[in-house]
Design a protein around this motif. Structure first.
Motif, mmCIF file in Angstrom:
data_model
loop_
_atom_site.group_PDB
_atom_site.id
_atom_site.type_symbol
_atom_site.label_atom_id
_atom_site.label_comp_id
_atom_site.label_asym_id
_atom_site.label_seq_id
_atom_site.Cartn_x
_atom_site.Cartn_y
_atom_site.Cartn_z
ATOM 1 N N GLN A 12 0.729 -1.602 0.689
ATOM 2 C CA GLN A 12 0.251 0.254 -0.421
ATOM 3 C C GLN A 12 1.059 0.839 0.240
ATOM 4 O O GLN A 12 0.772 2.076 -0.512
ATOM 5 C CB GLN A 12 -0.995 0.171 1.340
ATOM 6 C CG GLN A 12 -2.206 1.024 1.329
ATOM 7 C CD GLN A 12 -2.691 0.958 0.182
ATOM 8 O OE1 GLN A 12 -2.969 0.041 -0.546
ATOM 9 N NE2 GLN A 12 -3.270 2.635 -0.390
ATOM 10 N N ARG A 13 1.458 1.910 0.895
ATOM 11 C CA ARG A 13 2.613 2.348 0.722
ATOM 12 C C ARG A 13 3.711 2.658 -0.662
ATOM 13 O O ARG A 13 3.727 3.465 -0.731
ATOM 14 C CB ARG A 13 4.084 2.507 1.898
ATOM 15 C CG ARG A 13 3.521 2.529 3.648
ATOM 16 C CD ARG A 13 4.250 2.355 4.411
ATOM 17 N NE ARG A 13 5.377 0.970 4.177
ATOM 18 C CZ ARG A 13 5.204 -0.019 5.026
ATOM 19 N NH1 ARG A 13 4.213 0.277 5.820
ATOM 20 N NH2 ARG A 13 5.575 -1.034 4.643
ATOM 21 N N ARG A 17 3.330 5.568 -3.139
ATOM 22 C CA ARG A 17 4.458 6.706 -4.043
ATOM 23 C C ARG A 17 5.052 6.465 -5.203
ATOM 24 O O ARG A 17 5.691 6.934 -6.202
ATOM 25 C CB ARG A 17 5.602 6.742 -2.959
ATOM 26 C CG ARG A 17 6.329 5.197 -2.892
ATOM 27 C CD ARG A 17 7.421 4.507 -1.712
ATOM 28 N NE ARG A 17 8.138 3.522 -2.263
ATOM 29 C CZ ARG A 17 7.695 2.601 -1.146
ATOM 30 N NH1 ARG A 17 6.871 2.823 -0.242
ATOM 31 N NH2 ARG A 17 8.359 1.250 -1.261
ATOM 32 N N SER A 18 3.870 5.187 -5.850
ATOM 33 C CA SER A 18 4.100 4.385 -6.913
ATOM 34 C C SER A 18 4.351 5.998 -8.218
ATOM 35 O O SER A 18 2.615 6.109 -8.199
ATOM 36 C CB SER A 18 4.539 3.958 -7.303
ATOM 37 O OG SER A 18 4.259 3.421 -8.593
ATOM 38 N N THR A 19 4.915 5.843 -9.701
ATOM 39 C CA THR A 19 3.627 6.512 -10.637
ATOM 40 C C THR A 19 3.780 5.604 -12.127
ATOM 41 O O THR A 19 3.737 5.596 -12.576
ATOM 42 C CB THR A 19 5.023 7.814 -11.325
ATOM 43 O OG1 THR A 19 5.873 7.355 -11.409
ATOM 44 C CG2 THR A 19 4.846 9.103 -10.259
ATOM 45 N N PHE A 59 12.358 -5.914 0.160
ATOM 46 C CA PHE A 59 12.223 -5.628 -1.240
ATOM 47 C C PHE A 59 10.872 -4.473 -1.799
ATOM 48 O O PHE A 59 11.921 -3.373 -2.214
ATOM 49 C CB PHE A 59 11.904 -6.305 -2.563
ATOM 50 C CG PHE A 59 12.026 -5.962 -3.798
ATOM 51 C CD1 PHE A 59 12.377 -6.527 -4.597
ATOM 52 C CD2 PHE A 59 10.746 -6.004 -4.253
ATOM 53 C CE1 PHE A 59 12.616 -6.961 -6.139
ATOM 54 C CE2 PHE A 59 10.164 -5.743 -5.648
ATOM 55 C CZ PHE A 59 11.732 -6.849 -6.523
ATOM 56 N N VAL A 60 10.219 -4.945 -1.133
ATOM 57 C CA VAL A 60 9.190 -4.262 -1.616
ATOM 58 C C VAL A 60 8.959 -2.078 -1.038
ATOM 59 O O VAL A 60 9.197 -1.471 -1.930
ATOM 60 C CB VAL A 60 7.749 -4.007 -0.959
ATOM 61 C CG1 VAL A 60 6.525 -2.979 -1.884
ATOM 62 C CG2 VAL A 60 6.900 -5.499 -1.961
ATOM 63 N N LYS A 65 11.112 5.859 -4.420
ATOM 64 C CA LYS A 65 12.153 6.779 -3.863
ATOM 65 C C LYS A 65 10.620 6.914 -2.350
ATOM 66 O O LYS A 65 9.247 7.123 -2.615
ATOM 67 C CB LYS A 65 11.969 8.474 -4.031
ATOM 68 C CG LYS A 65 12.737 9.063 -3.381
ATOM 69 C CD LYS A 65 12.947 10.102 -4.291
ATOM 70 C CE LYS A 65 14.016 11.466 -2.983
ATOM 71 N NZ LYS A 65 13.928 12.638 -3.741
ATOM 72 N N GLN A 66 11.605 6.781 -1.529
ATOM 73 C CA GLN A 66 10.630 6.858 0.017
ATOM 74 C C GLN A 66 10.203 8.174 0.366
ATOM 75 O O GLN A 66 11.298 9.182 -0.301
ATOM 76 C CB GLN A 66 11.405 6.083 0.912
ATOM 77 C CG GLN A 66 11.942 4.244 0.878
ATOM 78 C CD GLN A 66 10.673 3.879 1.268
ATOM 79 O OE1 GLN A 66 9.953 4.193 2.203
ATOM 80 N NE2 GLN A 66 10.763 2.433 0.816
#
Length: 90
Positions: A12-13, A17-19, A59-60, A65-66
């Motif tokens: 979910q995190r 943050r994913s594009t 891994f996830v 980028k955090q």
């Protein structure tokens, strides 16, 4: 149950943050997990081989980028005090 929650929270995190596309988690019968990525209109593709829970979460968390953690003024002041105390002990 808690193991799956730990993994799903990590995914979910990553989604937040994913594009790139839509990430999904797949749980296997033997308790291992793997991540899939779906681009618009395409079938999901496995991103890696199945992993145990701790390796999967690591891994996830390493993908994309955090988001920097927010720190309040009190957090920063407390960290400075801790650092100062550590320096005096040495």
């Amino acid at each position: 149950m808690a193991r799956t929650t730990k993994a799903s929270n990590a995914v979910q995190r990553l989604k937040e943050r994913s594009t790139q596309g839509v990430y999904s988690m797949v749980t296997m019968a033997d308790g291992r997990f793997y991540l899939t990525l779906s681009a618009a209109g395409a079938a999901p593709v496995a991103v890696h081989e199945p992993l145990e829970i701790d390796a999967f979460v690591s891994f996830v968390n390493g993908l994309e980028k955090q988001v920097p953690k927010k720190a309040s003024k009190l957090d920063i002041a407390f960290e400075k005090k801790l650092q100062h105390a550590r320096n005096q002990d040495n």
